[in-house]
Design an enzyme around this catalytic site. Structure first.
Site, PDB file in Angstrom:
ATOM      1  N   GLY A  22       0.823  -1.206   0.000  1.00 21.27           N
ATOM      2  CA  GLY A  22       0.000   0.000   0.000  1.00 21.27           C
ATOM      3  C   GLY A  22       0.856   1.254   0.000  1.00 21.27           C
ATOM      4  O   GLY A  22       0.521   2.261   0.621  1.00 21.27           O
ATOM      5  N   ASN A  24       1.494   3.453  -2.275  1.00 24.83           N
ATOM      6  CA  ASN A  24       1.184   4.527  -3.225  1.00 24.83           C
ATOM      7  C   ASN A  24       0.438   5.703  -2.608  1.00 24.83           C
ATOM      8  O   ASN A  24       0.300   6.755  -3.227  1.00 24.83           O
ATOM      9  CB  ASN A  24       0.364   3.974  -4.397  1.00 24.83           C
ATOM     10  CG  ASN A  24      -0.927   3.332  -3.930  1.00 24.83           C
ATOM     11  OD1 ASN A  24      -0.914   2.442  -3.075  1.00 24.83           O
ATOM     12  ND2 ASN A  24      -2.049   3.769  -4.472  1.00 24.83           N
ATOM     13  N   GLY A  26      -1.194   7.654   1.386  1.00 28.14           N
ATOM     14  CA  GLY A  26      -1.317   7.683   2.835  1.00 28.14           C
ATOM     15  C   GLY A  26      -0.035   7.370   3.581  1.00 28.14           C
ATOM     16  O   GLY A  26       1.052   7.821   3.220  1.00 28.14           O
ATOM     17  N   GLY A  28       1.600   4.582   3.768  1.00 33.55           N
ATOM     18  CA  GLY A  28       2.540   3.810   2.964  1.00 33.55           C
ATOM     19  C   GLY A  28       3.406   4.694   2.083  1.00 33.55           C
ATOM     20  O   GLY A  28       4.617   4.478   1.953  1.00 33.55           O
ATOM     21  N   SER A 150      -3.939  -0.953  14.696  1.00 31.01           N
ATOM     22  CA  SER A 150      -4.726   0.258  14.894  1.00 31.01           C
ATOM     23  C   SER A 150      -5.257   0.286  16.318  1.00 31.01           C
ATOM     24  O   SER A 150      -5.377  -0.760  16.976  1.00 31.01           O
ATOM     25  CB  SER A 150      -5.898   0.274  13.900  1.00 31.01           C
ATOM     26  OG  SER A 150      -6.908   1.173  14.289  1.00 31.01           O
ATOM     27  N   TYR A 176     -13.521  -4.455  10.890  1.00 25.62           N
ATOM     28  CA  TYR A 176     -12.218  -3.790  10.893  1.00 25.62           C
ATOM     29  C   TYR A 176     -11.473  -4.068  12.198  1.00 25.62           C
ATOM     30  O   TYR A 176     -10.279  -4.404  12.187  1.00 25.62           O
ATOM     31  CB  TYR A 176     -12.399  -2.286  10.694  1.00 25.62           C
ATOM     32  CG  TYR A 176     -11.103  -1.508  10.742  1.00 25.62           C
ATOM     33  CD1 TYR A 176     -10.193  -1.589   9.693  1.00 25.62           C
ATOM     34  CD2 TYR A 176     -10.782  -0.694  11.829  1.00 25.62           C
ATOM     35  CE1 TYR A 176      -8.995  -0.879   9.722  1.00 25.62           C
ATOM     36  CE2 TYR A 176      -9.592   0.020  11.867  1.00 25.62           C
ATOM     37  CZ  TYR A 176      -8.707  -0.077  10.821  1.00 25.62           C
ATOM     38  OH  TYR A 176      -7.519   0.611  10.854  1.00 25.62           O
TER      39      TYR A 176
END
Length: 307
Positions: A22, A24, A26, A28, A150, A176
């Site tokens: 990930g 690309n 945020g 990451g 998280s 989540y």
């Protein structure tokens, strides 16, 4: 350990190879930018290669010498994960850091392999990827697997009789939370197995606190969410460049030990510089960790070879 750890504390990463899932956007994206700025060869793994190329171009405008390779990876597709791992194995002998950063929050649907998509992407995809890259990790002295969890792990609850919500009772945030608890159960169990089999690799976890990102775009239209985010932006949230620091510290700080967990050091771990923190009691449940491991191997058909 240092309390106000920052970008300036990232050591020279020349000669290191790091994968960021990930990468690309945020957190990451910020991780890829920071690693490559410090000299690492960074693999930006993402579903959309065009988006990856755009991110690479943006980073290289700021850091012209950044070594970034774009590789296609869809964590919601086991075939894509196997293809990524095979291609990486062909091109690399070593892997210093596998940063399992990617994550989603979205309404109920299934992956190509029939998994509930949040569990399929956030946990099972990374479980499969880590297992398939294990040989490269074992071949690299002092390598690391870093899983991004998280604060949401605190409302996760493992129910193996309804693991994919096959029996209903689905909610976006419940699903989540379960994936973020799974990230921690996986991390600690992986570390125990590294120690048992004397593998020179450590498993570490991190969380960003309340950081600004596009993670919750699927629930952002709800009024209560808008109100809550308005409040959090005023008093709780921090920039992605700060939110990414716990996972970066977990990835490169030489003082990190296996089984450590990093998050912001401020009030309620919402924001602040990265420090070592503690996850909830449920994340250390040995029985659930072993059961999660067994069901993950069964579902992904990826078995870990620690020998």
């Amino acid at each position: 350990m240092k309390q106000k750890w920052s970008f300036d504390d990232i050591p020279d990463l020349s000669g290191r190879t790091i994968i960021v899932t990930g990468g690309n956007s945020g957190l990451g994206f910020e991780a890829v930018k920071s690693f490559s700025a410090k000299g690492s060869q960074t693999i930006l793994a993402c579903r959309d290669e065009d988006s990856g190329e755009s991110a690479k171009k943006k980073i290289q405008e700021e850091h012209p010498n950044a070594q970034i390779n774009i590789m296609s990876l869809d964590l919601a597709d086991l075939e894509s994960i196997r293809s990524f791992a095979a291609k990486f194995d062909e091109q690399h002998d070593n892997l210093d850091v596998l940063l399992n950063n990617a994550g989603i929050v979205c309404p109920y649907k299934k992956t190509k392999d029939g998994f509930e998509i949040q569990m399929g992407t956030n946990h099972l995809g990374h479980f499969a990827l880590t297992g398939l890259l294990l040989n490269c990790l074992k071949n690299t002295k002092g390598s690391r697997v870093v899983n991004v969890s998280s604060l949401g792990h605190k409302f996760g609850k493992m129910d193996f009789d309804n693991f994919m919500f096959e029996k209903g009772n689905y909610s976006i945030m419940k699903a989540y939370g379960n994936t973020k608890l799974s990230n921690l159960l996986f991390t600690y169990e992986l570390q125990r197995r590294f120690e048992k089999f004397h593998v020179d690799c450590i498993a570490v976890a991190a969380h960003p606190g309340v950081a600004k990102s596009n993670l919750a775009k699927h629930v952002s239209k709800k009024l209560l969410y808008k109100i809550g985010m308005g409040i959090s932006n005023l008093i709780m949230s921090q920039s992605t460049s700060m939110g990414v620091l716990p996972e970066i510290r977990a990835s490169v700080d030489p003082l990190v030990k296996g089984g450590d967990y990093f998050g912001p050091g401020g009030f309620q771990e919402w924001r602040g510089h990265p420090v070592k923190v503690k996850s909830n009691d449920a994340s250390y449940d040995l029985k659930n960790a072993k059961e999660l491991w067994n069901i993950s191997e069964k579902l992904t058909k990826v078995r870990y070879d620690f020998g």
